[in-house]
Design a protein around this motif. Structure first.
Motif, mmCIF file in Angstrom:
data_model
loop_
_atom_site.group_PDB
_atom_site.id
_atom_site.type_symbol
_atom_site.label_atom_id
_atom_site.label_comp_id
_atom_site.label_asym_id
_atom_site.label_seq_id
_atom_site.Cartn_x
_atom_site.Cartn_y
_atom_site.Cartn_z
ATOM 1 N N VAL A 136 0.846 -1.202 0.000
ATOM 2 C CA VAL A 136 0.000 0.000 0.000
ATOM 3 C C VAL A 136 0.876 1.244 0.000
ATOM 4 C CG1 VAL A 136 -1.599 1.359 1.423
ATOM 5 C CG2 VAL A 136 -2.018 -1.072 1.049
ATOM 6 N N ASN A 137 1.945 1.229 0.788
ATOM 7 C CA ASN A 137 2.850 2.372 0.847
ATOM 8 C C ASN A 137 3.500 2.623 -0.514
ATOM 9 O OD1 ASN A 137 4.352 4.452 2.321
ATOM 10 N ND2 ASN A 137 6.113 3.135 1.951
ATOM 11 N N LYS A 138 3.994 1.572 -1.156
ATOM 12 C CA LYS A 138 4.621 1.727 -2.476
ATOM 13 C C LYS A 138 3.619 2.266 -3.499
ATOM 14 C CE LYS A 138 8.042 -1.869 -1.722
ATOM 15 N NZ LYS A 138 8.443 -3.244 -2.016
ATOM 16 N N ALA A 139 2.397 1.768 -3.444
ATOM 17 C CA ALA A 139 1.361 2.255 -4.374
ATOM 18 C C ALA A 139 1.054 3.726 -4.121
ATOM 19 C CB ALA A 139 0.095 1.413 -4.235
ATOM 20 N N ASN A 140 0.981 4.125 -2.843
ATOM 21 C CA ASN A 140 0.723 5.535 -2.518
ATOM 22 C C ASN A 140 1.865 6.434 -2.984
ATOM 23 O OD1 ASN A 140 -1.788 5.062 -1.407
ATOM 24 N ND2 ASN A 140 -1.061 5.041 0.702
ATOM 25 N N LEU A 141 3.102 5.982 -2.792
ATOM 26 C CA LEU A 141 4.251 6.775 -3.259
ATOM 27 C C LEU A 141 4.191 6.967 -4.771
ATOM 28 C CD1 LEU A 141 7.139 5.231 -1.110
ATOM 29 C CD2 LEU A 141 6.112 7.487 -0.838
ATOM 30 N N ARG A 142 3.870 5.890 -5.504
ATOM 31 C CA ARG A 142 3.757 6.004 -6.970
ATOM 32 C C ARG A 142 2.601 6.919 -7.361
ATOM 33 N NH1 ARG A 142 5.019 0.430 -6.690
ATOM 34 N NH2 ARG A 142 2.817 -0.091 -6.829
ATOM 35 N N LEU A 143 1.497 6.840 -6.630
ATOM 36 C CA LEU A 143 0.328 7.683 -6.903
ATOM 37 C C LEU A 143 0.677 9.160 -6.740
ATOM 38 C CD1 LEU A 143 -2.765 7.578 -7.474
ATOM 39 C CD2 LEU A 143 -3.073 7.656 -5.011
ATOM 40 N N ILE A 144 1.388 9.491 -5.670
ATOM 41 C CA ILE A 144 1.805 10.882 -5.441
ATOM 42 C C ILE A 144 2.766 11.333 -6.543
ATOM 43 C CG2 ILE A 144 3.030 12.428 -3.870
ATOM 44 C CD1 ILE A 144 2.080 10.513 -1.572
ATOM 45 N N ALA A 145 3.733 10.473 -6.882
ATOM 46 C CA ALA A 145 4.701 10.817 -7.936
ATOM 47 C C ALA A 145 3.994 11.046 -9.268
ATOM 48 C CB ALA A 145 5.748 9.712 -8.066
ATOM 49 N N ASN A 146 3.034 10.205 -9.601
ATOM 50 C CA ASN A 146 2.306 10.367 -10.861
ATOM 51 C C ASN A 146 1.482 11.649 -10.871
ATOM 52 O OD1 ASN A 146 3.370 8.031 -11.950
ATOM 53 N ND2 ASN A 146 1.644 6.764 -11.309
ATOM 54 N N ALA A 147 0.896 12.007 -9.725
ATOM 55 C CA ALA A 147 0.132 13.258 -9.643
ATOM 56 C C ALA A 147 1.052 14.464 -9.846
ATOM 57 C CB ALA A 147 -0.591 13.346 -8.301
ATOM 58 N N THR A 165 7.158 8.950 6.512
ATOM 59 C CA THR A 165 7.982 9.099 7.703
ATOM 60 C C THR A 165 8.147 7.787 8.464
ATOM 61 O OG1 THR A 165 6.035 9.794 8.968
ATOM 62 C CG2 THR A 165 7.415 11.527 8.008
ATOM 63 N N ALA A 166 7.222 6.854 8.296
ATOM 64 C CA ALA A 166 7.337 5.563 8.974
ATOM 65 C C ALA A 166 8.358 4.658 8.286
ATOM 66 C CB ALA A 166 5.987 4.861 9.030
ATOM 67 N N ARG A 167 8.583 4.849 7.001
ATOM 68 C CA ARG A 167 9.537 4.040 6.233
ATOM 69 C C ARG A 167 10.340 4.976 5.336
ATOM 70 N NH1 ARG A 167 7.684 0.813 9.263
ATOM 71 N NH2 ARG A 167 7.073 -1.327 8.900
ATOM 72 N N ALA A 168 11.186 5.777 5.944
ATOM 73 C CA ALA A 168 11.929 6.800 5.197
ATOM 74 C C ALA A 168 12.928 6.210 4.211
ATOM 75 C CB ALA A 168 12.641 7.730 6.164
ATOM 76 N N THR A 169 13.219 4.911 4.326
ATOM 77 C CA THR A 169 14.171 4.305 3.399
ATOM 78 C C THR A 169 13.563 4.120 2.015
ATOM 79 O OG1 THR A 169 13.508 2.119 4.192
ATOM 80 C CG2 THR A 169 15.465 3.102 5.189
ATOM 81 N N GLU A 170 12.250 4.042 1.934
ATOM 82 C CA GLU A 170 11.573 3.913 0.644
ATOM 83 C C GLU A 170 11.152 5.297 0.175
ATOM 84 O OE1 GLU A 170 8.409 1.066 0.430
ATOM 85 O OE2 GLU A 170 9.473 -0.301 1.760
ATOM 86 N N THR A 171 11.779 5.772 -0.883
ATOM 87 C CA THR A 171 11.436 7.079 -1.430
ATOM 88 C C THR A 171 11.289 6.976 -2.939
ATOM 89 O OG1 THR A 171 13.733 7.730 -1.741
ATOM 90 C CG2 THR A 171 12.725 8.287 0.372
#
Length: 124
Positions: free
Chosen positions: A38-49, A110-116
Motif C-alpha cells: 500500500v505504501n509503495k502504491a501511494n508513493l507512486r500515486l503521489i509521484a504520478n500526480a 515518515t514511517a519508512r523513510a528508506t523507501e522514497t
C-alpha cells in the motif's frame, strides 16, 4: 474401553497450539507485506500526480525545500491531477512527506523513510 486417553488429548492440544502459533506469525507477515505494498502504491500515486501537474502546468508544484522546517506540502494543489487529497499512511505513526531536494522532488513516508521516490524538477 472407548474414548481417548489423556496423553492422546494432550498431544492433539499441543499440535493445535503449534499450528496456531505458526498461523499467527504468518498473519503478521502478510499484514506487513500488505502495508508495504500500500505504501509503495501511494508513493507512486503521489509521484504520478506530481508528474501530471508538471505536464499540464509546465512548472513544478509549490514544494518546500528539504531544509525548511515547519513548512508542509500543500496537497490541495494536486487535486484534479490524479490525487484528491493526501493519501493515508498504512502505519499509524506514518505520514507522507513531499520536499524539494537537489534536482528532484523527494516523496517519502515518515514511517519508512528508506523507501522514497524522486521526481525530476522542471525549474531548478
Amino acid at each position: 474401553q472407548e474414548g481417548f486417553t489423556l496423553v492422546e488429548l494432550m498431544i492433539v492440544v499441543v499440535i493445535l497450539g503449534i499450528l496456531a502459533g505458526i498461523g499467527v506469525q504468518q498473519y503478521g507477515r502478510v499484514q506487513d507485506h500488505a502495508r508495504d505494498n500500500v505504501n509503495k502504491a501511494n508513493l507512486r500515486l503521489i509521484a504520478n500526480a506530481i508528474r501530471m501537474y508538471q505536464m499540464i502546468e509546465g512548472e513544478d508544484p509549490d514544494v518546500p525545500d528539504q531544509d525548511s522546517e515547519g513548512t508542509s506540502f500543500n496537497w490541495e494543489q494536486l487535486k484534479g491531477y490524479g490525487l484528491e487529497g493526501k493519501p493515508e499512511s498504512p502505519w499509524d505513526d506514518g505520514d507522507y512527506s513531499v520536499v524539494k531536494g537537489t534536482g528532484s522532488i523527494v516523496i517519502s513516508n515518515t514511517a519508512r523513510a528508506t523507501e522514497t521516490i524522486e521526481v525530476s524538477v522542471l525549474d531548478d
